[in-house]
Design a protein around this motif. Structure first.
Motif, PDB file in Angstrom:
ATOM      1  N   ALA A   9       0.894  -1.577  -0.151  1.00 16.90           N
ATOM      2  CA  ALA A   9      -0.005  -0.404   0.113  1.00 16.90           C
ATOM      3  C   ALA A   9       0.425   1.344  -0.066  1.00 16.90           C
ATOM      4  O   ALA A   9       1.956   1.747   0.648  1.00 16.90           O
ATOM      5  N   ALA A  24      -2.005   0.372  -4.264  1.00 21.33           N
ATOM      6  CA  ALA A  24      -1.562  -0.548  -3.849  1.00 21.33           C
ATOM      7  C   ALA A  24       0.074  -0.655  -5.232  1.00 21.33           C
ATOM      8  O   ALA A  24      -0.734  -0.675  -5.960  1.00 21.33           O
ATOM      9  N   LYS A  58     -10.281  -7.894  -8.852  1.00 19.45           N
ATOM     10  CA  LYS A  58     -10.042  -6.351  -7.890  1.00 19.45           C
ATOM     11  C   LYS A  58      -9.775  -5.526  -9.633  1.00 19.45           C
ATOM     12  O   LYS A  58      -9.297  -5.732 -10.100  1.00 19.45           O
ATOM     13  N   LEU A  67      -7.041   1.171  -4.238  1.00 17.72           N
ATOM     14  CA  LEU A  67      -7.448   0.537  -2.875  1.00 17.72           C
ATOM     15  C   LEU A  67      -9.045   1.155  -2.659  1.00 17.72           C
ATOM     16  O   LEU A  67      -9.066   3.171  -2.340  1.00 17.72           O
TER      17      LEU A  67
END
Length: 364
Positions: A141, A171, A227, A363
């Motif tokens: 991160a 990230a 994601k 994120l």
């Protein structure tokens, strides 16, 4: 020669590949410079390499071209069709190394790879790091923040220095995407196989990949994990590389051994290819191999300067863009290429043995 000299582009391009063991590197040169000063030698090198591949007893060695004048120059950009298996997009000459550092030929998948294989180690995630699947890259991160992007060196493409604010955390890969991680995409039928020369060590960075190839991988990764994976923007890449530092390199203003896998930058170093990921020191964010190893593709379209660049860290894109920005230098170049601000361009469709990438995830 002047920075914008096409002759300088050709010379520095040749210097960057003149001892390569990849026929595609010479084919890319010939497509960019079909009547170039090294065209005859390039054809001979291709013939020798192909003969060596089909007849192991035949040597693929060829005397190197005379050393050419080199300097801190902008990369060449003559568009051309890439003569590489399955490559369909047009390609420009790869970015030339500032001090040319050409590798010696690598025997394909032979005992020459043993020194690398013996050092192969796994890199499991540690506390606070992210990995969304067993075959996924480990992610670190990066907090939101702002930084001064660019430099006041003699390279106009790095000017003007401008303030960029990254408004949200993201990230980024702890390492470049590795051979093992790329091969998971290959096994799923979403990515094409790597060349044999670059596929023998699973913890080496995946390379000989185009921007288009990298896009295939991030799309597969996003679909597999659910994601939002993508390539880093150029601003995100430099922000992560600098990791809060303002010096020429993330480790200071002078080249120092042990921080980057590059020519004459300290052991370990092998002419045949980059070291395994994680071999050298991490930057203050815990990111490895941001400089050296392999060049890393970014999402941005190439622009000759930062005039008009986004101030919010988003990708600077243009519809129909063919040239993409690439960052970080490779094992073939010297220390002058390891600076945090160094940037060059390639055509999105070109595959070159020094090129790889790392991924970013939003994120949310």
């Amino acid at each position: 020669m002047p920075k914008e000299s096409g002759e300088q582009y050709e010379i520095t391009f040749w210097e960057s590949i003149k001892d390569s063991n990849y026929p595609a590197d010479y084919e890319a040169y010939l497509k960019a410079y079909p009547n170039g000063r090294f065209a005859t030698l390039a054809h001979a090198r291709i013939d020798r390499l192909r003969a060596a591949a089909s007849t192991p007893a035949v040597s693929g060695a060829q005397p190197a071209a005379p050393a050419a004048q080199s300097g801190h120059v902008a990369p060449p950009a003559p568009p051309a069709q890439v003569a590489h298996p399955a490559a369909q997009a047009s390609a420009a000459a790869p970015p030339p190394p500032r001090p040319a550092a050409a590798p010696a030929p690598t025997p394909p998948a032979t005992a020459a790879a043993a020194p690398f294989a013996e050092k192969t180690v796994a890199h499991p995630p540690t506390a606070g790091e992210i990995r969304d699947c067993a075959a996924c890259p480990i992610m670190v991160a990066v907090p939101a923040g702002s930084f001064a992007m660019g430099s006041n060196t003699d390279d106009p493409s790095e000017k003007p220095v401008h303030r960029v604010s990254i408004g949200a955390p993201f990230a980024i890969g702890k390492f470049p995407v590795t051979v093992e991680q790329w091969n998971a995409c290959v096994a799923a039928g979403a990515c094409q196989k790597l060349t044999p020369e670059s596929n023998s060590i699973k913890t080496a960075p995946a390379r000989d990949l185009s921007w288009d190839d990298a896009q295939q991988y991030v799309k597969w990764l996003a679909k597999t994990t659910g994601k939002p994976y993508r390539l880093p923007t150029e601003a995100e890449w430099e922000y992560a590389d600098r990791a809060g530092t303002t010096t020429a390199y993330w480790w200071g203003d002078q080249m120092r051994k042990g921080n980057a896998n590059c020519k004459d930058c300290g052991d370990p170093w092998h002419k045949e290819g980059p070291e395994n990921v994680g071999t050298f020191a991490a930057n203050p964010l815990g990111l490895y191999d941001m400089n050296g190893g392999v060049w890393e593709w970014t999402a941005d379209c190439w622009h000759n300067s930062y005039q008009g660049a986004p101030a919010d860290g988003h990708a600077w894109d243009t519809p129909g863009c063919e040239m993409r920005a690439i960052r970080g230098g490779s094992w073939r170049e010297g220390g002058d290429y390891m600076l945090s601000a160094t940037r060059f361009k390639y055509s999105a469709g070109v595959r070159q043995s020094q090129n790889g990438f790392r991924v970013v995830k939003d994120l949310r």
